[in-house]
Write a protein that holds these residues in place. Sequence first.
Motif, PDB file in Angstrom:
ATOM      1  N   THR A  29     -28.840 -24.181 -20.420  1.00  0.00           N
ATOM      2  CA  THR A  29     -28.990 -23.029 -19.442  1.00  0.00           C
ATOM      3  C   THR A  29     -28.204 -21.911 -19.701  1.00  0.00           C
ATOM      4  O   THR A  29     -28.601 -20.757 -19.693  1.00  0.00           O
ATOM      5  CB  THR A  29     -28.958 -23.412 -17.858  1.00  0.00           C
ATOM      6  N   TYR A  65     -31.195  -9.530 -12.447  1.00  0.00           N
ATOM      7  CA  TYR A  65     -30.371 -10.612 -12.823  1.00  0.00           C
ATOM      8  C   TYR A  65     -29.305 -10.898 -11.761  1.00  0.00           C
ATOM      9  O   TYR A  65     -28.921 -11.950 -11.454  1.00  0.00           O
ATOM     10  CB  TYR A  65     -29.852 -10.331 -14.117  1.00  0.00           C
ATOM     11  N   GLN A  80     -26.015 -13.964 -18.994  1.00  0.00           N
ATOM     12  CA  GLN A  80     -27.263 -14.961 -19.110  1.00  0.00           C
ATOM     13  C   GLN A  80     -28.341 -14.274 -19.795  1.00  0.00           C
ATOM     14  O   GLN A  80     -29.230 -14.971 -20.419  1.00  0.00           O
ATOM     15  CB  GLN A  80     -27.462 -14.975 -17.563  1.00  0.00           C
ATOM     16  N   SER A  83     -28.142 -15.353 -23.541  1.00  0.00           N
ATOM     17  CA  SER A  83     -28.888 -16.726 -23.622  1.00  0.00           C
ATOM     18  C   SER A  83     -30.436 -16.817 -23.514  1.00  0.00           C
ATOM     19  O   SER A  83     -31.107 -17.452 -24.179  1.00  0.00           O
ATOM     20  CB  SER A  83     -28.231 -17.525 -22.681  1.00  0.00           C
ATOM     21  N   ASP A  84     -30.857 -16.129 -22.542  1.00  0.00           N
ATOM     22  CA  ASP A  84     -32.365 -15.857 -22.306  1.00  0.00           C
ATOM     23  C   ASP A  84     -33.052 -15.328 -23.626  1.00  0.00           C
ATOM     24  O   ASP A  84     -34.065 -15.678 -23.912  1.00  0.00           O
ATOM     25  CB  ASP A  84     -32.484 -15.278 -21.091  1.00  0.00           C
ATOM     26  N   ARG A  85     -32.524 -14.200 -23.827  1.00  0.00           N
ATOM     27  CA  ARG A  85     -33.124 -13.593 -24.924  1.00  0.00           C
ATOM     28  C   ARG A  85     -32.906 -14.417 -26.285  1.00  0.00           C
ATOM     29  O   ARG A  85     -34.143 -14.358 -27.020  1.00  0.00           O
ATOM     30  CB  ARG A  85     -32.452 -12.037 -25.233  1.00  0.00           C
ATOM     31  N   ARG A  88     -33.649 -19.068 -24.533  1.00  0.00           N
ATOM     32  CA  ARG A  88     -34.692 -19.615 -23.519  1.00  0.00           C
ATOM     33  C   ARG A  88     -36.009 -19.056 -23.605  1.00  0.00           C
ATOM     34  O   ARG A  88     -37.192 -19.590 -23.602  1.00  0.00           O
ATOM     35  CB  ARG A  88     -34.072 -19.671 -22.220  1.00  0.00           C
ATOM     36  N   ARG A  89     -36.107 -17.669 -23.823  1.00  0.00           N
ATOM     37  CA  ARG A  89     -37.318 -17.142 -23.971  1.00  0.00           C
ATOM     38  C   ARG A  89     -38.280 -17.273 -25.150  1.00  0.00           C
ATOM     39  O   ARG A  89     -39.320 -17.726 -25.130  1.00  0.00           O
ATOM     40  CB  ARG A  89     -37.119 -15.458 -23.745  1.00  0.00           C
ATOM     41  N   ARG A  92     -39.897 -20.766 -24.757  1.00  0.00           N
ATOM     42  CA  ARG A  92     -40.909 -20.684 -23.482  1.00  0.00           C
ATOM     43  C   ARG A  92     -42.072 -20.258 -24.276  1.00  0.00           C
ATOM     44  O   ARG A  92     -43.154 -20.807 -24.198  1.00  0.00           O
ATOM     45  CB  ARG A  92     -40.432 -19.706 -22.587  1.00  0.00           C
ATOM     46  N   GLN A 109     -34.355 -28.448 -19.601  1.00  0.00           N
ATOM     47  CA  GLN A 109     -33.362 -27.529 -19.471  1.00  0.00           C
ATOM     48  C   GLN A 109     -32.300 -28.641 -19.290  1.00  0.00           C
ATOM     49  O   GLN A 109     -32.017 -29.259 -18.285  1.00  0.00           O
ATOM     50  CB  GLN A 109     -33.396 -26.614 -18.414  1.00  0.00           C
ATOM     51  N   ALA A 193     -37.605 -20.068 -17.314  1.00  0.00           N
ATOM     52  CA  ALA A 193     -37.305 -18.831 -16.854  1.00  0.00           C
ATOM     53  C   ALA A 193     -36.745 -18.766 -15.910  1.00  0.00           C
ATOM     54  O   ALA A 193     -36.281 -17.372 -15.444  1.00  0.00           O
ATOM     55  CB  ALA A 193     -38.705 -18.285 -16.631  1.00  0.00           C
ATOM     56  N   THR A 195     -33.062 -18.902 -13.453  1.00  0.00           N
ATOM     57  CA  THR A 195     -31.765 -18.727 -13.546  1.00  0.00           C
ATOM     58  C   THR A 195     -31.041 -20.030 -13.495  1.00  0.00           C
ATOM     59  O   THR A 195     -31.478 -20.891 -12.615  1.00  0.00           O
ATOM     60  CB  THR A 195     -31.053 -17.468 -12.715  1.00  0.00           C
TER      61      THR A 195
END
Length: 203
Positions: A29, A65, A80, A83-85, A88-89, A92, A109, A193, A195
């Motif tokens: 995560t 965020y 965060q 990490s998402d960009r 995680r994205r 997905r 996750q 998606a 947090t």
Amino acid sequence: MDGDLVTATPEEALAEPGAIEALLIGTTTQEWNFILGDLTTAPGADAVRQGMANLGYTAEDLDTYLTDLGSGNPGHALAQALSDRTFRRPARRVADTAARAGILTHTYQFAWSAPHFGAAHCADLPFVFDHLDAPQAPGLLGPDAPQQLAERMHTALVRFAHGDSPGWSAYTTDERRTMVFDHDSHERTDGLARTPDNLKKHP
């Protein structure tokens, strides 16, 4: 892509029905949150807004965020978002592509947070391979990493590798069911998606 051995992106390849039999994909995560270092002292708002813009996020995204993370420190939002960009994205998007193509897809996750390190990049590997006794594991995870979680995660991934269900709902673009591996492992809708704090709440 060199046009010879690698001729398409993962998303392009997986868009083809029957490209593979099944897909399991997941991330931690907080993959790259640590890249920004110690955020005890909040960085300047202008620097964070520029960092968010560099990742393709807006000022409104920054506010979202901060709200979702329950933090007043804009550095936490940028960490965060990094990490998402980066992880995680894209995971997905790949899962969405495979599921739309009719490929049996499962996502996860890894949310267990190591002391002083969080659920960071590679924190999941001793759990994946059920090797919490590896020489370097205590330095990464601390002395009290949960053996039960390692056994559960390792068993699930081995089952999948042998062609069986890993033990949770298949991923669809309607619900995006995702297994959250933590002290109290459970499924969440659209887990890739959410947090980290939201992932810890039950469905």
